[in-house]
Design a protein around this motif. Structure first.
Motif, PDB file in Angstrom:
ATOM      1  N   PRO A  90       0.845  -1.203   0.000  1.00 40.55           N
ATOM      2  CA  PRO A  90       0.000   0.000   0.000  1.00 40.55           C
ATOM      3  C   PRO A  90       0.877   1.248   0.000  1.00 40.55           C
ATOM      4  O   PRO A  90       1.825   1.347   0.784  1.00 40.55           O
ATOM      5  N   HIS A  91       0.588   2.201  -0.865  1.00 41.78           N
ATOM      6  CA  HIS A  91       1.454   3.371  -0.980  1.00 41.78           C
ATOM      7  C   HIS A  91       0.711   4.537  -1.608  1.00 41.78           C
ATOM      8  O   HIS A  91      -0.334   4.364  -2.232  1.00 41.78           O
ATOM      9  N   VAL A  92       1.269   5.720  -1.439  1.00 47.37           N
ATOM     10  CA  VAL A  92       0.872   6.890  -2.202  1.00 47.37           C
ATOM     11  C   VAL A  92       2.124   7.718  -2.435  1.00 47.37           C
ATOM     12  O   VAL A  92       2.987   7.814  -1.563  1.00 47.37           O
ATOM     13  N   VAL A  93       2.235   8.269  -3.646  1.00 47.34           N
ATOM     14  CA  VAL A  93       3.362   9.139  -3.999  1.00 47.34           C
ATOM     15  C   VAL A  93       2.797  10.522  -4.308  1.00 47.34           C
ATOM     16  O   VAL A  93       2.002  10.683  -5.244  1.00 47.34           O
ATOM     17  N   ARG A 247      -7.059  -7.892   7.951  1.00 45.74           N
ATOM     18  CA  ARG A 247      -5.784  -8.273   7.368  1.00 45.74           C
ATOM     19  C   ARG A 247      -5.521  -7.463   6.106  1.00 45.74           C
ATOM     20  O   ARG A 247      -6.406  -7.293   5.269  1.00 45.74           O
ATOM     21  N   THR A 248      -4.304  -6.961   5.966  1.00 47.25           N
ATOM     22  CA  THR A 248      -3.922  -6.241   4.757  1.00 47.25           C
ATOM     23  C   THR A 248      -3.898  -7.203   3.583  1.00 47.25           C
ATOM     24  O   THR A 248      -3.344  -8.299   3.680  1.00 47.25           O
ATOM     25  N   GLN A 249      -4.498  -6.826   2.478  1.00 49.44           N
ATOM     26  CA  GLN A 249      -4.588  -7.703   1.317  1.00 49.44           C
ATOM     27  C   GLN A 249      -3.545  -7.331   0.270  1.00 49.44           C
ATOM     28  O   GLN A 249      -3.093  -6.184   0.188  1.00 49.44           O
ATOM     29  N   GLU A 250      -3.177  -8.321  -0.521  1.00 52.94           N
ATOM     30  CA  GLU A 250      -2.215  -8.125  -1.595  1.00 52.94           C
ATOM     31  C   GLU A 250      -2.860  -7.344  -2.734  1.00 52.94           C
ATOM     32  O   GLU A 250      -4.079  -7.406  -2.927  1.00 52.94           O
ATOM     33  N   PRO A 251      -2.056  -6.606  -3.517  1.00 53.54           N
ATOM     34  CA  PRO A 251      -2.610  -5.913  -4.682  1.00 53.54           C
ATOM     35  C   PRO A 251      -3.305  -6.897  -5.624  1.00 53.54           C
ATOM     36  O   PRO A 251      -2.766  -7.958  -5.928  1.00 53.54           O
ATOM     37  N   GLY A 252      -4.485  -6.551  -6.062  1.00 58.68           N
ATOM     38  CA  GLY A 252      -5.234  -7.409  -6.971  1.00 58.68           C
ATOM     39  C   GLY A 252      -6.082  -8.469  -6.279  1.00 58.68           C
ATOM     40  O   GLY A 252      -6.919  -9.115  -6.924  1.00 58.68           O
ATOM     41  N   GLU A 253      -5.879  -8.653  -4.965  1.00 60.43           N
ATOM     42  CA  GLU A 253      -6.622  -9.687  -4.251  1.00 60.43           C
ATOM     43  C   GLU A 253      -8.111  -9.363  -4.176  1.00 60.43           C
ATOM     44  O   GLU A 253      -8.967 -10.252  -4.295  1.00 60.43           O
ATOM     45  N   LEU A 254      -8.446  -8.087  -3.991  1.00 55.81           N
ATOM     46  CA  LEU A 254      -9.847  -7.703  -3.878  1.00 55.81           C
ATOM     47  C   LEU A 254     -10.601  -8.001  -5.169  1.00 55.81           C
ATOM     48  O   LEU A 254     -11.737  -8.496  -5.139  1.00 55.81           O
ATOM     49  N   GLU A 255      -9.996  -7.706  -6.310  1.00 53.48           N
ATOM     50  CA  GLU A 255     -10.654  -7.966  -7.584  1.00 53.48           C
ATOM     51  C   GLU A 255     -10.933  -9.453  -7.755  1.00 53.48           C
ATOM     52  O   GLU A 255     -12.000  -9.847  -8.246  1.00 53.48           O
ATOM     53  N   LEU A 256      -9.991 -10.298  -7.339  1.00 50.75           N
ATOM     54  CA  LEU A 256     -10.201 -11.738  -7.416  1.00 50.75           C
ATOM     55  C   LEU A 256     -11.329 -12.174  -6.479  1.00 50.75           C
ATOM     56  O   LEU A 256     -12.129 -13.062  -6.820  1.00 50.75           O
ATOM     57  N   GLN A 257     -11.403 -11.551  -5.309  1.00 53.29           N
ATOM     58  CA  GLN A 257     -12.475 -11.891  -4.372  1.00 53.29           C
ATOM     59  C   GLN A 257     -13.837 -11.479  -4.913  1.00 53.29           C
ATOM     60  O   GLN A 257     -14.828 -12.201  -4.739  1.00 53.29           O
ATOM     61  N   PHE A 258     -13.916 -10.310  -5.559  1.00 54.88           N
ATOM     62  CA  PHE A 258     -15.162  -9.898  -6.203  1.00 54.88           C
ATOM     63  C   PHE A 258     -15.602 -10.941  -7.235  1.00 54.88           C
ATOM     64  O   PHE A 258     -16.774 -11.327  -7.300  1.00 54.88           O
TER      65      PHE A 258
END
Length: 474
Positions: A90-93, A247-258
């Motif tokens: 997780p980040h922001v620039v 729990r912090t999720q990996e990038p792209g994990e939410l889309e797979l869960q959807f």
């Protein structure tokens, strides 16, 4: 002081402002501050930190110097490792607008950037701030280093690399904006924000999306994938859905869960026994699995019926509204109007992600010409198109500039698919939404304009930039 096994936050660049560090102090969080105004060796040290399993999230700022280093052959490898590392956490620039989009303003001359020579570069443990290490850095950064004019080819090259790595970069104009963006990012991560979405009032399928989200929360928690808490609020203009995860999720994990949830809901309707077996594989007892599948099967069938009927009702409503608008026109347009509306009101496809985001197949065709031939004049088609878009998207309260920006977002799908800029427009325009969320939405839209600047006429770009600058009174 030893931080082995201790969660920490990584602050990169000039991010250690009082507003950011005070939030970390309140939570008793350890943080590491690293400086990109430094040698390529130190960039490699930052890249190594980005792979640390104890890293929670990253708050970074970049300026002209960092942009130039990312185009420097001597920094090619180290910058690639930094960007790769950022993309996986997780980040922001945060990037000043003078660098991000080439805009200059009085703010550039009136704001002193944080000096990188005052605090050094090290590890601090809140609340004592004990410095325990120091690495090579280049002393004080001048205003020219931070805000100075950045060549267009440099800016474009860096933004291409940002896009390739999925970097969440946001422009800011003032220190207040930077503090607000940084504070919101920290707060969201400390609360475990999984996703937030703004849905304008009157949007097609909004009620059904709400019900699907509640089923999703139940499914994801009971299958042991994560512990989810749902929150949010309503205004007169829309509704905000917020989901927080333990729990912090990996990038792209939410889309797979959807996707998995949408497939599971379909299975509950079409293959209940298969759905039960899939739940048992997660460790759920047969009795609980049967109970959950029975509930989701019932709700799934109800949702399918409601989605179909909602669309039918909306099509009929729009047909009548357009016919009323054309009552003084010569000719018989009833059949053509029906065909036009049917072609432009989207089907409820795309699963949960399509329903809640307003993206994907939910918005295909909206804002463009009808995909079929209809026997109506072009001016009538345009008027009908505006009526349909306002009704389906819930955009009736948007002004001319907001509508123009909405059309641009819908046209530039190559840039807009993953960031849900449509929701950002509605949230920014909602005077009752949280101020920090409206500011974040505005800055996301500035990012969008920066990404499409080479594909939009200077006149349109200038109009929309001026519109965004005038929002929120900042």
């Amino acid at each position: 002081m030893d931080r082995v096994g201790e969660p920490f936050v990584l602050l990169i660049g000039n991010t250690a402002s009082e507003s950011a560090t005070s939030r970390l102090r309140v939570g008793g969080l350890m943080y590491v501050r690293k400086l990109l105004y430094s040698s390529s060796k130190n960039w490699l040290t930052i890249a190594e930190l980005l792979t640390d399993p104890d890293l929670k999230y990253v708050l970074a700022t970049m300026g002209k110097y960092e942009y130039e280093r990312m185009c420097d052959p001597d920094y090619r490898e180290s910058s690639q490792l930094v960007l790769t590392g950022l993309s996986k956490v997780p980040h922001v620039v945060l990037v000043h607008e003078a660098v991000y989009s080439g805009h200059t303003s009085e703010q550039v001359n009136s704001e002193e950037p944080i000096s990188v020579g005052d605090e050094g570069d090290g590890l601090f443990d809140a609340p004592e701030y004990e410095q325990i290490e120091n690495h090579e850095f280049f002393g004080r950064m001048t205003i020219a280093d931070y805000f100075g004019e950045t060549r267009e080819e440099t800016r474009r090259a860096v933004h291409v690399r940002f896009d390739e790595h999925g970097i969440n970069a946001l422009p800011y104009r003032t220190n207040v904006e930077r503090s607000t963006l940084a504070g919101s990012f920290i707060d969201d991560n400390e609360r475990g924000l999984l996703f937030r979405i703004y849905v304008p009032s009157g949007r097609l399928y909004a009620d059904e999306a709400d019900r699907m989200l509640r089923l999703f929360r139940d499914w994801i928690s009971k299958t042991g994938r994560n512990s989810i808490r749902q929150d949010g609020y309503e205004t007169n203009s829309g509704q905000v859905f917020e989901f927080f995860a333990a729990r912090t999720q990996e990038p792209g994990e939410l889309e797979l869960q959807f996707k998995d949830f949408s497939d599971f809901l379909d299975a509950c309707v079409e293959d209940p026994q298969g759905a039960v077996k899939s739940l048992e594989l997660t460790g759920m007892t047969p009795s609980l699995a049967n109970e959950m599948v029975s509930k989701c099967s019932r709700e799934g069938r109800r949702l399918q019926l409601d989605l179909r009927q909602t669309r039918e009702q909306r099509v009929l409503l729009l047909k009548h509204e357009i016919e009323s608008a054309l009552v003084d026109s010569e000719g018989e347009y009833s059949a053509s109007i029906e065909a036009l509306v049917q072609s432009m009101v989207p089907m409820p496809t795309g699963g949960l992600a399509g329903l809640i985001s307003g993206g994907g197949s939910l918005t295909r065709g909206i804002g463009g010409p009808a995909p079929i031939q209809v026997n109506i004049g072009q001016q009538i088609i345009q008027n009908a198109n505006e009526i349909i878009q306002s009704n389906v998207q819930g955009s009736s309260s948007l002004g001319d500039e907001a509508r123009q920006l909405l059309r641009l977002v819908q046209e530039q799908t190559r840039f807009a698919e993953d960031d849900n800029y449509e929701a950002a427009i509605y949230e920014m325009e909602d005077d009752d939404a949280r101020p920090e969320d409206r500011i974040t939405s505005r800055q996301k839209l500035k990012r969008f304009l920066g990404r499409v600047s080479s594909e939009v006429s200077p006149l349109v770009l200038g109009t929309l930039q001026k519109y965004l600058e005038g929002r929120l009174g900042i």
